[in-house]
Design an enzyme around this catalytic site. Structure first.
Site, PDB file in Angstrom:
ATOM      1  N   ASN A   9       0.859  -1.188   0.000  1.00  0.00           N
ATOM      2  CA  ASN A   9       0.000   0.000   0.000  1.00  0.00           C
ATOM      3  C   ASN A   9       0.894   1.237   0.000  1.00  0.00           C
ATOM      4  OD1 ASN A   9      -1.766   2.060   0.546  1.00  0.00           O
ATOM      5  ND2 ASN A   9      -2.414   1.301   2.560  1.00  0.00           N
ATOM      6  N   TRP A  10       0.962   1.898  -1.158  1.00  0.00           N
ATOM      7  CA  TRP A  10       1.892   3.028  -1.301  1.00  0.00           C
ATOM      8  C   TRP A  10       1.313   4.316  -0.708  1.00  0.00           C
ATOM      9  CZ3 TRP A  10       3.653   2.152  -7.123  1.00  0.00           C
ATOM     10  CH2 TRP A  10       4.381   0.950  -7.194  1.00  0.00           C
ATOM     11  N   LYS A  11       0.072   4.275  -0.286  1.00  0.00           N
ATOM     12  CA  LYS A  11      -0.582   5.452   0.328  1.00  0.00           C
ATOM     13  C   LYS A  11      -0.390   6.693  -0.558  1.00  0.00           C
ATOM     14  CE  LYS A  11      -0.245   3.166   4.703  1.00  0.00           C
ATOM     15  NZ  LYS A  11      -0.256   3.232   6.144  1.00  0.00           N
ATOM     16  N   HIS A  95      -9.688   0.786   5.308  1.00  0.00           N
ATOM     17  CA  HIS A  95      -8.387   1.040   5.945  1.00  0.00           C
ATOM     18  C   HIS A  95      -8.590   2.008   7.119  1.00  0.00           C
ATOM     19  CE1 HIS A  95      -4.302   2.385   6.611  1.00  0.00           C
ATOM     20  NE2 HIS A  95      -3.915   1.301   5.970  1.00  0.00           N
ATOM     21  N   GLU A  97      -6.946   4.448   8.137  1.00  0.00           N
ATOM     22  CA  GLU A  97      -6.754   5.878   7.826  1.00  0.00           C
ATOM     23  C   GLU A  97      -8.024   6.462   7.220  1.00  0.00           C
ATOM     24  OE1 GLU A  97      -3.119   5.374   5.606  1.00  0.00           O
ATOM     25  OE2 GLU A  97      -2.105   4.873   7.482  1.00  0.00           O
ATOM     26  N   GLU A 167      -5.537  -5.495  10.670  1.00  0.00           N
ATOM     27  CA  GLU A 167      -4.619  -4.368  10.807  1.00  0.00           C
ATOM     28  C   GLU A 167      -4.908  -3.620  12.102  1.00  0.00           C
ATOM     29  OE1 GLU A 167      -2.595  -3.333   6.896  1.00  0.00           O
ATOM     30  OE2 GLU A 167      -4.048  -1.809   7.392  1.00  0.00           O
ATOM     31  N   GLY A 173       2.094   2.052  10.752  1.00  0.00           N
ATOM     32  CA  GLY A 173       3.014   3.181  10.590  1.00  0.00           C
ATOM     33  C   GLY A 173       3.706   3.611  11.873  1.00  0.00           C
ATOM     34  N   SER A 213       3.233  -2.218  10.291  1.00  0.00           N
ATOM     35  CA  SER A 213       4.687  -2.098  10.508  1.00  0.00           C
ATOM     36  C   SER A 213       5.471  -3.350  10.136  1.00  0.00           C
ATOM     37  CB  SER A 213       4.977  -1.712  11.967  1.00  0.00           C
ATOM     38  OG  SER A 213       4.445  -0.432  12.249  1.00  0.00           O
ATOM     39  N   GLY A 234       2.730  -1.395   4.295  1.00  0.00           N
ATOM     40  CA  GLY A 234       2.691   0.034   3.976  1.00  0.00           C
ATOM     41  C   GLY A 234       4.088   0.564   3.700  1.00  0.00           C
ATOM     42  N   GLY A 235       4.689   1.205   4.711  1.00  0.00           N
ATOM     43  CA  GLY A 235       5.985   1.879   4.562  1.00  0.00           C
ATOM     44  C   GLY A 235       7.034   1.042   3.839  1.00  0.00           C
TER      45      GLY A 235
HETATM   46  P1  PGA Z   1       2.611   0.143   7.645  1.00  0.00           P
HETATM   47  O1  PGA Z   1       1.168   0.304   6.973  1.00  0.00           O
HETATM   48  O2  PGA Z   1       3.201  -1.140   7.101  1.00  0.00           O
HETATM   49  O3  PGA Z   1       3.380   1.359   7.205  1.00  0.00           O
HETATM   50  O4  PGA Z   1       2.401   0.064   9.108  1.00  0.00           O
HETATM   51  C1  PGA Z   1       0.314  -0.800   6.819  1.00  0.00           C
HETATM   52  C2  PGA Z   1      -0.978  -0.358   6.203  1.00  0.00           C
HETATM   53  O5  PGA Z   1      -1.376   0.797   6.415  1.00  0.00           O
HETATM   54  O6  PGA Z   1      -1.644  -1.139   5.518  1.00  0.00           O
END
Ligand code: PGA
Length: 254
Positions: A9-11, A95, A97, A167, A173, A213, A234-235
């Site tokens: 997930n490149w956000k 998600h 966010e 999640e 993050g 993470s 994500g990251g």
């Molecule tokens: P993260 O994000 O790996 O940066 O914690 C995971 C996600 O938001 O799906």
């Protein structure tokens, strides 16, 4: 054992050009592993057509990070499943966010999940508790409530073909990893709730991922857990080497 799925997930990161370069780099570097692992990248909406074109002849698939639940209409700034479906096979829904920053409710997520399925894309439905809910022993209840509402518009065959990602919000993050035992418990909760709602076949067929993470050096501790079919990253998915190492780990028996 189902084929593992690793989704990045490149956000809201990367320009269109940088998204294309990363997608091409990932596709080249994971070529040895895609027989045994499904790999998905989820670029920002502005880059999705370009990335999908770049990956066309490769086994790496594309996911959208969000859609609106209506297929067409006067919804300024939104993108529908119908508009995305020629460019993506998956859509991240629910998600944290989106839930926290954009105030999406379980009802909103249910409509988005249904819209993905109408357009023959696979939803990756995210569920998980906040730190406060974890500390108050509410994890199971939160997951049950999220699934009960978010899956309400589906039938068993839809659920069998979809993906649910556990999640925990406090792990996203933050660099704070969930303990494998806690992930096992949450994944068992997800499967037992799906079983109650849709039966055994759906509960075994649904792919369940962990996300929060994940890095190359922690990926294995989740991939080795029974019932975990992959990871939502994500990251670490923005770093080609890190992401490819995670895919490689998933190909080694997971
Ligand atoms: P993260 O994000 O790996 O940066 O914690 C995971 C996600 O938001 O799906």
């Amino acid at each position: 054992m189902s084929k593992k799925l690793i989704a990045g997930n490149w956000k809201m990161h990367l320009s269109v050009d940088d998204s294309r370069s990363l997608a091409e780099g990932v596709a080249t570097s994971v070529a040895d592993y895609t027989d045994s692992v499904d790999v998905v990248v989820c670029p920002g909406t502005v880059a999705i057509t370009e990335v999908s074109r770049a990956l066309k002849e490769t086994p790496v698939q594309v996911g959208a990070q969000n859609i609106y639940h209506t297929d067409e209409g006067a919804f300024t700034g939104e993108t529908s499943a119908v508009q995305i479906k020629d460019h993506a096979e998956y859509v991240i829904t629910g998600h944290s966010e989106r839930r926290q920053i954009f105030h999406e409710t379980n009802e909103d997520v249910a409509r988005k999940v249904a819209a993905c399925i109408r357009s023959e894309m696979t939803p990756i439905l995210c569920v998980g508790e906040t730190g406060y809910e974890r500390d108050h022993g509410e994890t199971t209840q939160v997951i049950n409530d999220q699934l009960a509402t978010c899956l309400t518009m589906l039938v068993a065959s839809d659920v069998e073909a979809m993906v649910v990602a556990y999640e925990p919000v406090w792990a996203i993050g933050t660099g704070e990893n969930a303990k494998p035992d806690d992930v096992s418990r949450a994944v068992a909760t997800i499967r037992s709730t799906i079983k109650e709602m849709f039966g055994e076949k759906s509960s075994q067929g649904t792919r369940v991922l962990y996300g929060g993470s994940v890095k190359a050096d922690t990926a294995g501790s989740y991939l080795d857990l029974e019932g975990v079919d992959g990871l939502l990253v994500g990251g670490a998915s923005l770093d080609e080497n890190e992401f490819v190492s995670i895919v490689e780990r998933a190909s080694n028996g997971g």
